[in-house]
Design an enzyme around this catalytic site. Structure first.
Site, PDB file in Angstrom:
ATOM      1  CD  GLU A 144      -5.515   3.795   2.095  1.00  0.00           C
ATOM      2  OE1 GLU A 144      -4.586   3.202   2.679  1.00  0.00           O
ATOM      3  OE2 GLU A 144      -6.724   3.531   2.304  1.00  0.00           O
ATOM      4  CG  HIS A 161      -2.025  -0.894   1.295  1.00  0.00           C
ATOM      5  ND1 HIS A 161      -1.906  -2.226   1.057  1.00  0.00           N
ATOM      6  CD2 HIS A 161      -3.336  -0.662   1.550  1.00  0.00           C
ATOM      7  CE1 HIS A 161      -3.111  -2.789   1.159  1.00  0.00           C
ATOM      8  NE2 HIS A 161      -3.995  -1.866   1.452  1.00  0.00           N
ATOM      9  CG  ASP A 176     -10.898  -3.028   4.207  1.00  0.00           C
ATOM     10  OD1 ASP A 176     -10.399  -4.071   4.677  1.00  0.00           O
ATOM     11  OD2 ASP A 176     -10.210  -2.039   3.879  1.00  0.00           O
TER      12      ASP A 176
HETATM   13  N1  HPA Z   1      -5.259   0.847   3.993  1.00  0.00           N
HETATM   14  C1  HPA Z   1      -4.362   0.400   4.860  1.00  0.00           C
HETATM   15  N2  HPA Z   1      -4.549  -0.671   5.612  1.00  0.00           N
HETATM   16  C2  HPA Z   1      -5.681  -1.350   5.487  1.00  0.00           C
HETATM   17  C3  HPA Z   1      -6.652  -0.930   4.601  1.00  0.00           C
HETATM   18  C4  HPA Z   1      -6.419   0.216   3.809  1.00  0.00           C
HETATM   19  O1  HPA Z   1      -7.238   0.663   2.978  1.00  0.00           O
HETATM   20  N3  HPA Z   1      -7.669  -1.819   4.729  1.00  0.00           N
HETATM   21  C5  HPA Z   1      -7.304  -2.730   5.641  1.00  0.00           C
HETATM   22  N4  HPA Z   1      -6.095  -2.443   6.110  1.00  0.00           N
HETATM   23 ZN    ZN Z   2      -6.138  -1.996   1.387  1.00  0.00          ZN
END
Ligand code: HPA
Ligand code: ZN
Length: 345
Positions: free
Chosen positions: A205, A202, A284
């Site tokens: 974001e 990730h 999610d």
């Molecule tokens: N971002 C970071 N961590 C996470 C996310 C997300 O969107 N969903 C579940 N853990």
């Molecule tokens: Zn995620």
């Protein structure tokens, strides 16, 4: 657009063959199953009923969501819990055109409460096998390190995972992005890649483009999860376009966590038209208001994306997957056949 035209487009995008590349298995826990597991495991939930759980799904940012999400994970205790969770996700995904799913799991969320790593992996993996048998949905599993915890804890988690390496295709990085840059996990990723795992993370974001650069250069990832902040850095966009690094964008998530103010202002249309390898995913789904097909429908409507653009998103989802080349080609032909049958909008 009239009512019937809208519902036609809905059905076209739901049935469109697709891969989901960004779904956290813990984030697919629906309130009904949460209460059933709480009952059978004797776990107290801080909510009296399902309606009050749903009311709690009103988030300010990533952290306010993570607080609720980690609390809910306490109901997951046995092999059967992980099995039921995973099979329920696959059943829902299959009704939304998903032919292949690459699923994240967060082992530290469970091992830190005394649940064995083997319980988590065995429960999930048994359901993935059963899901392929019953539904024809193939899958892969991605182990995510929690970035708010230390690099040492991530390295221990990687070592615990080694006996289960055949069940896990890649490592990933999730949880609180701000102040937890990819560079913190450089050694862990070096080790994971040396052990034969693929890598994703990730990045971008809530965090800056710099974190996307770090994920590419220091963690040597194959894909970026989210990545929507890349459009703040033209040089980064050039690199992502020229190497066709896939981005697993999650539009409903970005709205619910207030990364973007509303779907109509999401930059995913701009990203697609700039030539980025964009995929659309649910993140999610139980918390963010829809599964992957719902994300396709909502995003296409809000941003007026054409059928051809959505067919491209579906093609990207397979070419960005970790499937063997022959399987990718088979799925890409299925998208092409579907597109030929349905036609352009
Ligand atoms: N971002 C970071 N961590 C996470 C996310 C997300 O969107 N969903 C579940 N853990
Ligand atoms: Zn995620």
């Amino acid at each position: 657009m009239g009512e019937s035209r809208e519902s036609l487009e809905h059905d076209v995008l739901i049935a469109l063959p697709k891969a989901e590349l960004h779904a956290h298995i813990e984030g697919t826990l629906e309130p009904a199953l949460m209460f059933e597991m709480a009952r059978r495991n004797g776990v107290d939930l801080p909510y009296p009923d399902e309606a009050s759980v749903r009311r709690a799904y009103n988030f300010e940012d990533l952290q306010s969501f993570l607080d609720v999400y980690y609390a809910a994970c306490k109901v997951l205790v046995t092999d059967d819990d992980f099995y039921d969770l995973t099979l329920e996700y696959l059943r829902r995904a299959a009704t939304q055109g998903v032919r292949h799913a690459e699923i994240f799991f967060d082992p530290q969320t469970h091992t830190d409460r005394g649940v064995e790593f083997a319980t988590v992996v065995n429960g999930i993996t048994s359901a993935l096998v059963e899901g392929e048998r019953q539904l024809g949905v193939t899958s892969r599993l991605i182990l995510c390190f929690l970035r708010h915890l230390s690099a040492e804890a991530a390295m221990e988690t990687l070592e615990t995972a080694l006996p289960h390496r055949d069940a896990i295709i890649a490592v990933g990085l999730d949880s609180s992005e701000k102040d937890n840059p990819p560079v913190k996990f450089r050694d862990v990723y070096d080790r994971a890649r040396a052990e034969g795992f693929l890598a994703v993370a990730h990045a971008g974001e809530e965090g800056p483009p710099e974190y996307i650069w770090q994920a590419l250069e220091l963690l040597e990832v194959q894909r970026i999860d989210h990545g929507l902040k890349c459009t703040d850095d033209e040089g980064l966009v050039d690199r992502l376009v020229s190497e066709q690094i896939p981005l697993t964008v999650c539009p409903f998530s970005n709205v619910k966590l207030r990364v973007v103010p509303e779907l109509r202002q999401h930059n995913v249309a701009q990203m697609l038209r700039r030539g980025l390898c964009v995929t659309i995913n649910s993140d999610d789904p139980s918390y963010f208001g829809g599964y992957v097909g719902d994300n396709y429908v909502g995003t296409a409507r809000a941003l007026d994306l054409s059928r051809d653009e959505m067919f491209r998103v579906a093609r990207n989802s397979f070419s960005a997957s970790f499937l063997p080349e022959a399987d990718k080609q088979r799925h890409l032909r299925a998208v092409d056949d579907y597109a030929a049958k349905i036609g352009a909008s």
